[in-house]
Scaffold this motif. Structure first.
Motif, PDB file in Angstrom:
ATOM      1  N   ASP A  65       0.826  -1.210   0.000  1.00 42.68           N
ATOM      2  CA  ASP A  65       0.000   0.000   0.000  1.00 42.68           C
ATOM      3  C   ASP A  65       0.860   1.260   0.000  1.00 42.68           C
ATOM      4  OD1 ASP A  65      -2.610  -1.111  -0.010  1.00 42.68           O
ATOM      5  OD2 ASP A  65      -2.444  -1.578   2.128  1.00 42.68           O
ATOM      6  N   ALA A  66       2.054   1.153  -0.535  1.00 38.74           N
ATOM      7  CA  ALA A  66       2.982   2.292  -0.508  1.00 38.74           C
ATOM      8  C   ALA A  66       2.401   3.507  -1.213  1.00 38.74           C
ATOM      9  CB  ALA A  66       4.316   1.898  -1.141  1.00 38.74           C
ATOM     10  N   VAL A  67       1.632   3.266  -2.252  1.00 43.85           N
ATOM     11  CA  VAL A  67       0.898   4.341  -2.930  1.00 43.85           C
ATOM     12  C   VAL A  67      -0.576   4.111  -2.647  1.00 43.85           C
ATOM     13  CG1 VAL A  67       0.307   5.403  -5.132  1.00 43.85           C
ATOM     14  CG2 VAL A  67       2.636   4.543  -4.735  1.00 43.85           C
ATOM     15  N   TYR A  68      -1.214   5.118  -2.075  1.00 43.91           N
ATOM     16  CA  TYR A  68      -2.637   4.959  -1.769  1.00 43.91           C
ATOM     17  C   TYR A  68      -3.376   6.271  -1.970  1.00 43.91           C
ATOM     18  CZ  TYR A  68      -7.075   3.863   0.332  1.00 43.91           C
ATOM     19  OH  TYR A  68      -8.417   3.680   0.520  1.00 43.91           O
ATOM     20  N   ALA A  72      -8.085   6.743  -6.844  1.00 46.84           N
ATOM     21  CA  ALA A  72      -7.364   6.161  -7.980  1.00 46.84           C
ATOM     22  C   ALA A  72      -7.635   4.661  -8.081  1.00 46.84           C
ATOM     23  CB  ALA A  72      -5.874   6.411  -7.833  1.00 46.84           C
ATOM     24  N   GLY A  73      -7.401   4.114  -9.262  1.00 46.57           N
ATOM     25  CA  GLY A  73      -7.600   2.688  -9.471  1.00 46.57           C
ATOM     26  C   GLY A  73      -6.327   1.934  -9.761  1.00 46.57           C
ATOM     27  N   ASP A  74      -5.187   2.615  -9.640  1.00 44.27           N
ATOM     28  CA  ASP A  74      -3.916   1.969  -9.974  1.00 44.27           C
ATOM     29  C   ASP A  74      -2.933   1.985  -8.808  1.00 44.27           C
ATOM     30  OD1 ASP A  74      -3.415   4.693  -9.941  1.00 44.27           O
ATOM     31  OD2 ASP A  74      -2.233   4.701 -11.787  1.00 44.27           O
ATOM     32  N   SER A  79       2.362   1.009  -6.477  1.00 47.54           N
ATOM     33  CA  SER A  79       3.094   0.462  -5.328  1.00 47.54           C
ATOM     34  C   SER A  79       4.111  -0.582  -5.793  1.00 47.54           C
ATOM     35  CB  SER A  79       2.121  -0.172  -4.331  1.00 47.54           C
ATOM     36  OG  SER A  79       1.266   0.806  -3.767  1.00 47.54           O
ATOM     37  N   ALA A  80       3.703  -1.435  -6.732  1.00 49.40           N
ATOM     38  CA  ALA A  80       4.618  -2.439  -7.278  1.00 49.40           C
ATOM     39  C   ALA A  80       5.788  -1.771  -7.989  1.00 49.40           C
ATOM     40  CB  ALA A  80       3.868  -3.371  -8.226  1.00 49.40           C
ATOM     41  N   THR A 107      -2.486  -8.384  -4.206  1.00 51.02           N
ATOM     42  CA  THR A 107      -3.403  -7.772  -3.236  1.00 51.02           C
ATOM     43  C   THR A 107      -4.451  -6.884  -3.902  1.00 51.02           C
ATOM     44  OG1 THR A 107      -1.991  -5.812  -2.831  1.00 51.02           O
ATOM     45  CG2 THR A 107      -1.563  -7.780  -1.505  1.00 51.02           C
ATOM     46  N   LYS A 108      -4.393  -6.750  -5.210  1.00 57.54           N
ATOM     47  CA  LYS A 108      -5.352  -5.880  -5.904  1.00 57.54           C
ATOM     48  C   LYS A 108      -6.746  -6.495  -5.952  1.00 57.54           C
ATOM     49  CE  LYS A 108      -6.059  -3.214 -10.173  1.00 57.54           C
ATOM     50  NZ  LYS A 108      -5.974  -1.866  -9.591  1.00 57.54           N
ATOM     51  N   HIS A 109      -6.820  -7.781  -6.322  1.00 54.93           N
ATOM     52  CA  HIS A 109      -8.129  -8.422  -6.510  1.00 54.93           C
ATOM     53  C   HIS A 109      -8.382  -9.578  -5.545  1.00 54.93           C
ATOM     54  CE1 HIS A 109      -8.885  -6.023 -10.029  1.00 54.93           C
ATOM     55  NE2 HIS A 109      -7.790  -6.445 -10.612  1.00 54.93           N
TER      56      HIS A 109
END
Length: 202
Positions: A65-68, A72-74, A79-80, A107-109
């Protein structure tokens, strides 16, 4: 991050540690923050013996979750990408980098998987669903705060979709370790939350 040295990294990871802790303290985060990462790492500490590549799983948990941005949907893709950049700069081997980015994307879906490290990463991320009632409903409140900009009628409808989808799964947790630990309590929490949301004024 001493973990990177353990994994054979040669670069200085202190800047990345600072970057991650700063990211997880961003003001739009109420659940996807340092508390969440600490809880994930604590859960993994108790289950790390299940992992084929425990270092890769732990790194994925740090970065997942480094980018949250709740609008947004990406987030997982970004984060990857951050994980890939960090691990590359720290001199990590390419196979490890590829594994970590794959685990972050899992962890996305939260789809069914056979790989034990994917299953373990997803179960750790979902472990909040099976926590005691007080912590679970604190989590629900934190999620609502992250979507404070969404009208209540829309939030309730979308949240019910998410919770009912989890409840419809034959198993919420795919590893026996987490299934035995949290499955029953998670289902009770989900059912209670669904009932509360269904009765909430729109």
């Amino acid at each position: 991050m001493s973990l990177l040295r353990t994994a054979g990294g040669a670069g200085d990871a202190s800047g990345w540690y600072d970057r991650l802790t700063t990211a997880y303290a961003e003001p739009q985060r109420h659940y996807h923050n340092q508390q969440h990462i600490a809880e994930c790492l604590a859960e993994f500490d108790m289950a790390c013996h299940l992992a084929k590549q425990p270092v890769a799983v732990e790194l994925a948990l740090w970065f997942h979750d480094a980018v949250y941005d709740p609008k947004a949907g990406d987030n997982e893709e970004r984060s990857a990408e951050m994980a890939k950049q960090c691990l590359g700069e720290c001199g990590m081997a390419e196979p490890l980098i590829e594994t970590v980015t794959r685990l972050v994307m899992a962890t996305k879906h939260h789809e069914l998987a056979t790989d034990i490290d994917v299953r373990l990463t997803m179960d750790v991320d979902l472990s909040i669903l099976g926590r005691d009632e007080k912590r679970f409903f604190e989590y629900e409140e934190q999620i609502r705060l992250e979507y404070a900009w969404v009208p209540n009628s829309v939030f309730v409808a979308k949240r019910l979709e998410v919770l009912r989808r989890f409840l419809a799964h034959e198993r919420i947790f795919s590893t026996d370790w987490f299934h035995d630990k949290y499955e029953r309590h998670a289902r009770r929490n989900l059912e209670t939350s669904i009932n509360r949301l269904s009765q909430s004024p729109l």
